[in-house]
Enzyme design. Structure first.
Site, PDB file in Angstrom:
ATOM      1  N   GLY A 283       0.830  -1.191   0.000  1.00 47.28           N
ATOM      2  CA  GLY A 283       0.000   0.000   0.000  1.00 47.28           C
ATOM      3  C   GLY A 283       0.867   1.245   0.000  1.00 47.28           C
TER       4      GLY A 283
ATOM      5  N   GLN B  79       2.818   9.961   1.231  1.00 47.47           N
ATOM      6  CA  GLN B  79       4.139   9.349   1.386  1.00 47.47           C
ATOM      7  C   GLN B  79       5.103   9.722   0.262  1.00 47.47           C
ATOM      8  OE1 GLN B  79       2.162   5.337   2.155  1.00 47.47           O
ATOM      9  NE2 GLN B  79       4.132   5.123   3.205  1.00 47.47           N
TER      10      GLN B  79
ATOM     11  N   CYS C 126       5.647  -0.235   7.366  1.00 50.79           N
ATOM     12  CA  CYS C 126       5.321   0.919   6.540  1.00 50.79           C
ATOM     13  C   CYS C 126       6.543   1.296   5.703  1.00 50.79           C
ATOM     14  CB  CYS C 126       4.904   2.084   7.442  1.00 50.79           C
ATOM     15  SG  CYS C 126       4.461   3.582   6.556  1.00 50.79           S
ATOM     16  N   LEU C 127       6.303   1.631   4.453  1.00 52.40           N
ATOM     17  CA  LEU C 127       7.402   2.049   3.587  1.00 52.40           C
ATOM     18  C   LEU C 127       8.045   3.344   4.077  1.00 52.40           C
ATOM     19  CD1 LEU C 127       5.855   1.242   0.090  1.00 52.40           C
ATOM     20  CD2 LEU C 127       7.507  -0.105   1.411  1.00 52.40           C
TER      21      LEU C 127
ATOM     22  N   HIS D 244      -4.732   1.755   7.121  1.00 48.93           N
ATOM     23  CA  HIS D 244      -3.367   2.265   7.301  1.00 48.93           C
ATOM     24  C   HIS D 244      -3.088   3.400   6.305  1.00 48.93           C
ATOM     25  CE1 HIS D 244       1.117   1.548   7.925  1.00 48.93           C
ATOM     26  NE2 HIS D 244       1.097   2.209   6.775  1.00 48.93           N
ATOM     27  N   GLU D 245      -3.447   3.191   5.052  1.00 52.75           N
ATOM     28  CA  GLU D 245      -3.162   4.193   4.019  1.00 52.75           C
ATOM     29  C   GLU D 245      -4.025   5.443   4.197  1.00 52.75           C
ATOM     30  OE1 GLU D 245      -0.489   3.857   2.502  1.00 52.75           O
ATOM     31  OE2 GLU D 245      -0.232   1.730   2.941  1.00 52.75           O
TER      32      GLU D 245
ATOM     33  N   HIS E 208      -2.520   7.762   6.578  1.00 47.78           N
ATOM     34  CA  HIS E 208      -1.485   8.628   5.985  1.00 47.78           C
ATOM     35  C   HIS E 208      -2.099   9.905   5.414  1.00 47.78           C
ATOM     36  CE1 HIS E 208       2.275   6.456   6.289  1.00 47.78           C
ATOM     37  NE2 HIS E 208       1.724   5.350   5.830  1.00 47.78           N
TER      38      HIS E 208
END
Length: 168
Positions: A46, A51, A91-92, A133-134, A137
């Site tokens: 994701g 991000q 997470c990235l 989660h996304e 962000h």
């Protein structure tokens, strides 16, 4: 298509609240494609526009094993339907760290697709967790906000140290 730079915690730009997309056009479609390419390359499941330092309400998700089920969601919202579920999240933007977060295991999602059409669907388990989660962000929130201050500060210190070393 282009690979985009992924911001890393504690970069303050990750705290920016994304604005709604007014019109789904070629620019938004290209953003979604670039985000998918960036997510697959990372590799991740994701990615939110925040991000990659684009503060528009766009996320991409693909939790399939073969990376063959991409979803681009524009102006996504959700309502929780299921039960709380603990999941070890990563997470990235917080590379190398994983912590247990509690989220709903089933949600109803509403969004626009890349054609600007309204869509609505149910998401369960990992798919539901990833979407929540996304969307966090997009609201300037990271999974580390769900853990203790001590753990969050430890992660922050380690990443700041790694960033300094990488800059040398």
């Amino acid at each position: 298509m282009a690979l985009l730079e992924i911001l890393e915690f504690p970069d303050s730009r990750l705290r920016t609240v994304a604005t709604p997309v007014e019109k789904v056009d070629d620019e938004i479609r290209q953003l979604a494609q670039d985000m998918l390419e960036t997510m697959y390359d990372a590799p991740g499941i994701g990615l939110a526009a925040t991000q990659v330092n684009v503060h528009k309400r766009v996320i991409v998700v693909d939790v399939s094993e073969d990376q063959d089920d991409p979803h681009a969601l524009i102006n996504p919202t959700y309502e929780t339907l299921g039960n709380p579920m603990d999941y070890q999240e990563g997470c990235l933007s917080v590379p190398g760290f994983y912590e247990k977060v509690t989220r709903s295991d089933k949600i109803r999602v509403k969004a626009l697709n890349t054609e600007g059409e309204e869509i609505e669907f149910l998401a369960e388990d990992l798919f539901a967790i990833c979407i929540q989660h996304e969307i966090d962000h997009l609201d300037g929130k990271l999974f580390v906000d769900y853990i203790s201050t001590l753990k969050r500060n430890r992660i922050k210190s380690k990443l700041e140290k790694a960033h300094k070393q990488a800059a040398r």
